[in-house]
Enzyme design. Structure first.
Site, PDB file in Angstrom:
ATOM      1  N   HIS A 144       0.819  -1.217   0.000  1.00 22.69           N
ATOM      2  CA  HIS A 144       0.000   0.000   0.000  1.00 22.69           C
ATOM      3  C   HIS A 144       0.852   1.266   0.000  1.00 22.69           C
ATOM      4  O   HIS A 144       0.339   2.366  -0.214  1.00 22.69           O
ATOM      5  CB  HIS A 144      -0.925  -0.011   1.216  1.00 22.69           C
ATOM      6  N   ASP A 192      -2.267   2.209  -4.594  1.00 23.47           N
ATOM      7  CA  ASP A 192      -3.509   2.617  -3.936  1.00 23.47           C
ATOM      8  C   ASP A 192      -4.575   1.535  -4.126  1.00 23.47           C
ATOM      9  O   ASP A 192      -4.488   0.702  -5.034  1.00 23.47           O
ATOM     10  CB  ASP A 192      -4.010   3.937  -4.504  1.00 23.47           C
TER      11      ASP A 192
END
Length: 290
Positions: A261, A265
């Site tokens: 992450h 995204d």
């Protein structure tokens, strides 16, 4: 008369029903025999040790040194968990069309290319197309920079006698189904023979792991550092599935995408996995590059 009667009674007594058991029965053999045939007292418990058939009642801990490969795998997996901000998204794939395509052409494919047509080549080709659409999934963090790669090298998990290894299919963006299947088959043979070299497993920009070959329904794969994402395939099982507003029984596979992450995204990860789903469910998209 009384004497005669009494004499007759005495003479007839052995054949009468008055008390023949008491007079004629021998000493009670039935009472003596059970006592003689009584079971022996139970044997004392045997001391602990090997039992019949090689079994043992002892509780033993065996300490075995880890192989170099197992130590390296453990180190890399722990590094991945400690480094990446790992998150996993899931989806499901209707395998109907791709199974029909494989069943229709597998014999002709084998005859022409001398290698079997499997699902791994289809997922690899779909992943390569999706990586071109979402290049961030193919990128990597290097210090304070993001490095984007214009090539696609996909690590494919393969079982070997010493454990799970991940040889790399290089330049997959230029490969077709036949090229992918031949490379996977070549690596599988080398892995079975224990002949994989370090350069076979070096590099890689993305990984595909197929736990479905062992019957796994769902898992959360761990990213193969320094890559940024990994696709997990699973077993194909017939399940109720809604098609055009109707519930049908379809062969369904759950897929998982674990991603870092820090660089990817949620929107990009979900879009990437959805693109793979669409391409596998309708292989014509791969031919049309859509």
């Amino acid at each position: 008369n009384k004497g005669a009667t009494g004499g007759n009674k005495a003479a007839a007594a052995p054949a009468g029903d008055s008390k023949p058991a008491e007079a004629a029965a021998p000493p009670p053999p039935a009472a003596d025999k059970p006592a003689a045939a009584a079971p022996p007292p139970p044997k004392p418990a045997a001391p602990e040790g090997p039992a019949a058939g090689g079994a043992t009642t002892e509780r033993i801990d065996r300490r075995v040194p880890m192989s170099r490969m197992r130590k390296r795998i453990a180190q890399r997996l722990k590094e991945s968990q400690d480094t990446a901000a790992m998150l996993t998204t899931y989806n499901e794939i209707d395998m109907t069309n791709i199974m029909e395509m494989r069943n229709l052409y597998k014999d002709e494919f084998l005859k022409k290319h001398e290698v079997k047509l499997g699902f791994m080549s289809m997922f690899t080709a779909a992943a390569a197309a999706a990586l071109k659409e979402i290049p961030t999934v193919n990128a990597v963090i290097d210090g304070d920079d993001i490095v984007y790669r214009d090539y696609i090298d996909i690590s494919v998990a393969v079982s070997s006698p010493t454990g799970l290894v991940v040889p790399v299919l290089r330049d997959v963006q230029n490969m077709g189904f036949m090229d992918i299947e031949m490379e996977i088959n070549r690596y599988g043979q080398k892995a079975s023979a224990g002949a994989l070299a370090l350069e076979d497993m070096a590099g890689g920009t993305f990984t595909i792991s197929n736990g479905g070959v062992f019957g796994s329904m769902m898992s959360t794969p761990i990213i193969n550092q320094p890559q940024s994402a990994i696709l997990g395939m699973h077993a194909t099982v017939k399940r109720p599935y809604v098609v055009d507003g109707k519930v049908e029984i379809r062969p369904i596979m759950f897929v998982a995408l674990s991603y870092d992450h820090r660089i990817i995204d949620g929107r990009e990860a979900v879009t990437f996995l959805k693109s793979i789903k669409q391409k596998v469910e309708d292989p014509r998209r791969l031919l049309l590059d859509i």
